[in-house]
Design an enzyme around this catalytic site. Structure first.
Site, PDB file in Angstrom:
ATOM      1  N   SER A 229      65.533  29.912 -85.386  1.00  0.00           N
ATOM      2  CA  SER A 229      64.096  30.150 -85.328  1.00  0.00           C
ATOM      3  C   SER A 229      63.790  31.575 -85.734  1.00  0.00           C
ATOM      4  CB  SER A 229      63.556  29.901 -83.916  1.00  0.00           C
ATOM      5  OG  SER A 229      64.068  30.858 -83.010  1.00  0.00           O
ATOM      6  N   LYS A 230      62.572  31.784 -86.196  1.00  0.00           N
ATOM      7  CA  LYS A 230      62.131  33.105 -86.628  1.00  0.00           C
ATOM      8  C   LYS A 230      62.202  34.121 -85.496  1.00  0.00           C
ATOM      9  CE  LYS A 230      60.176  35.976 -89.534  1.00  0.00           C
ATOM     10  NZ  LYS A 230      60.876  36.484 -90.711  1.00  0.00           N
ATOM     11  N   ARG A 231      62.082  33.636 -84.267  1.00  0.00           N
ATOM     12  CA  ARG A 231      62.055  34.540 -83.125  1.00  0.00           C
ATOM     13  C   ARG A 231      63.398  35.263 -82.935  1.00  0.00           C
ATOM     14  NH1 ARG A 231      60.222  31.123 -79.042  1.00  0.00           N
ATOM     15  NH2 ARG A 231      62.365  30.626 -78.529  1.00  0.00           N
TER      16      ARG A 231
ATOM     17  N   ASP B  22      63.113  36.892 -96.628  1.00  0.00           N
ATOM     18  CA  ASP B  22      63.306  37.952 -95.631  1.00  0.00           C
ATOM     19  C   ASP B  22      64.591  38.724 -95.890  1.00  0.00           C
ATOM     20  OD1 ASP B  22      60.977  37.300 -94.319  1.00  0.00           O
ATOM     21  OD2 ASP B  22      61.946  36.000 -92.860  1.00  0.00           O
TER      22      ASP B  22
END
Length: 501
Positions: free
Chosen positions: A272-274, A282
């Site tokens: 996940s991006k978190r 990115d």
């Protein structure tokens, strides 16, 4: 319809037929946004498999869900793949003998093959409204049953169908599921058994807007494009028996299927991006090299012989293709280790510095980063200085962007000696002392400075503070001795002399 052949027999026959021919594989993303790490892994493994056996890698855009299409995402996907070193042999920009390679441009083809399924009784027209389907879902949830279509329209008579069409009732096309094909041999997971008809109602294969669903379009496209092996994410594994039923309905020999396991974080949680970067973009913007990211993926997912004690060795794309073995792909989730990525990037940085052409490009890139970061400062960005810094930095950094952080600002910003009060006599002695120092290395510099402070009656911390002021004018940075080693003897002395002129 194919008679008297089980799915297992079909796959065995297919395997024997395909064993000695060059594979045709495809990567088929939806243009719904960015290319994520899982998508890059799927594209990479398809590319390596094709390249390892002299095959063909196809890029196909699956945009049948027009509501989710994001403008510009096709170009972004293509750019990310090219940046990673993955080049298609056939695709929207390359062309080929099996196009178009964008599904929205193949609607007439899908319509032709839908008619074949309707004609042989494998599909039917469904007139159920969205309201009825929602009621079925709610009732199933309320009674703790699996929500699925009840196949009501499968039994409509020709008269019923004509009456509804005449009345202008909208309809979709559904495929008739059966229990005839409930297992297959996965190239990565081995034998997989799943009777889709027990858990799902008849699936929609053509929507009322004339666009096919994924399950139908990908089968038709894979067959017409001559795809021999389908390597895709494990999330599609449960749909494979459904796809095999569609192949069977057409009388087609299916390709071989292999499903790549999930990519997860180091702690086993869902990516996940978190917790970490998930977009290829990115990694690009944060200074990760494409070959470093590619090696990082392969180190996490298997597919290669691992020599115990070999350590991490950065491999070129050609080397990865030569060493790739599909049977060595792990069926366990691929755990990402961020430390591996940093080490891969450090190795790639070193490789650049061993190649003069790549080094020049690296120097130019760093010069531009420095000028953009410190545009209003008096800078030293000479090629010779930047090169020496890069050689020094390879054991300390993993990406060149780190060299424009405040910690390393002293490397580039020439100190301003305005209003700087220094002990002129002391520094003149120090210059003379350092000029006689044979080894201008961190340990010898530090020992020399300690002896100098003791011999001249100045406390060592006070001397270090004065030297830091004249060498960089900054409060942050490495130790004075390390700073002087990096600046070099000539530049260190020049900065000290400038302070006492």
């Amino acid at each position: 319809m194919i008679k008297n052949l089980t799915c297992k027999m079909l796959i065995q026959r297919c395997f024997l037929r395909l064993l000695h021919i060059a594979p045709r594989v495809r990567f088929a993303p939806s243009p719904t946004g960015y290319l994520h790490l899982g998508g890059l892994r799927t594209a990479l493994y398809n590319y390596l498999f094709a390249k390892s056996r002299g095959g063909v890698f196809i890029l196909r855009i699956e945009d049948t869900d027009q509501t989710r299409k994001v403008e510009g995402s096709i170009n972004a996907l293509t750019n990310d793949l090219e940046w990673a070193g993955i080049e298609c042999d056939e695709g929207p920009s390359k062309g080929g003998n099996f196009g178009p390679y964008v599904q929205s441009e193949r609607l007439n083809i899908y319509q032709e093959y839908i008619e074949k399924l309707l004609a042989n009784g494998s599909a039917y027209k469904c007139f159920c409204t969205e309201r009825r389907l929602n009621i079925l879902r709610r009732d199933a949830i309320r009674t703790q049953r699996i929500p699925k279509y009840d196949n009501k329209c499968r039994n409509l008579t020709p008269a019923n169908i004509q009456e509804k069409i005449k009345a202008g009732t909208p309809y979709c096309i559904r495929f008739k599921l059966s229990s005839d094909c409930s297992s297959f041999e996965d190239l990565i997971f081995g034998g997989i058994a799943y009777d889709v008809s027990l858990n799902e109602g008849d699936p929609v294969v053509m929507k009322s807007d004339g666009y096919p669903t994924y399950h139908f379009a990908n089968v038709v496209d894979d067959y017409l494009m001559g795809v021999t092996h389908v390597l895709r994410g494990v999330e599609w594994q449960i749909s494979t028996t459904k796809h095999l039923l569609i192949y069977k309905a057409f009388g087609w020999t299916p390709p071989l299927f292999g499903h790549l396991p999930l990519i997860v974080n180091a702690d086993g949680t869902k990516l996940s991006k978190r917790q970490s970067d998930v977009k290829v973009e990115d990694y690009r913007t944060k200074g990760i090299y494409p070959l470093a990211l590619v090696n990082y993926i392969t180190l996490s997912g298997g597919g290669f012989e691992h020599v115990v004690g070999e350590g991490i060795r950065l491999k070129t794309m050609d080397e990865l293709a030569d060493e790739f073995h599909i049977e060595k792909i792990s069926s366990h989730p691929s755990r990402l280790n961020p430390d591996l990525l940093e080490e891969c990037n450090r190795l790639e940085l070193r490789r650049h510095l061993e190649d003069e052409k790549l080094t020049k490009s690296l120097i130019l890139n760093l010069q531009n980063l420095i000028k953009n970061k410190y545009s209003s400062e008096n800078l030293n960005v000479s090629e010779e200085h930047v090169r020496s810094v890069l050689l020094w930095a390879t054991s300390r950094i993993t990406r060149i962007e780190e060299l424009v952080t405040p910690k390393f600002a002293f490397l580039w910003i020439l100190p301003s000696n305005k209003n700087l009060e220094v002990n002129r006599n002391l520094f003149e002695k120090l210059v003379s002392d350092l000029e006689n120092l044979e080894k201008f290395e961190q340990d010898s510099i530090k020992d020399n400075l300690k002896n100098f402070s003791a011999e001249n009656g100045v406390k060592f911390p006070v001397l270090m503070k004065m030297l830091r002021s004249v060498l960089s004018g900054l409060n942050e940075g490495p130790s004075v001795s390390e700073m002087m080693q990096l600046l070099g003897k000539f530049q260190s002395l020049e900065r000290i002399k400038a302070a006492i002129r």
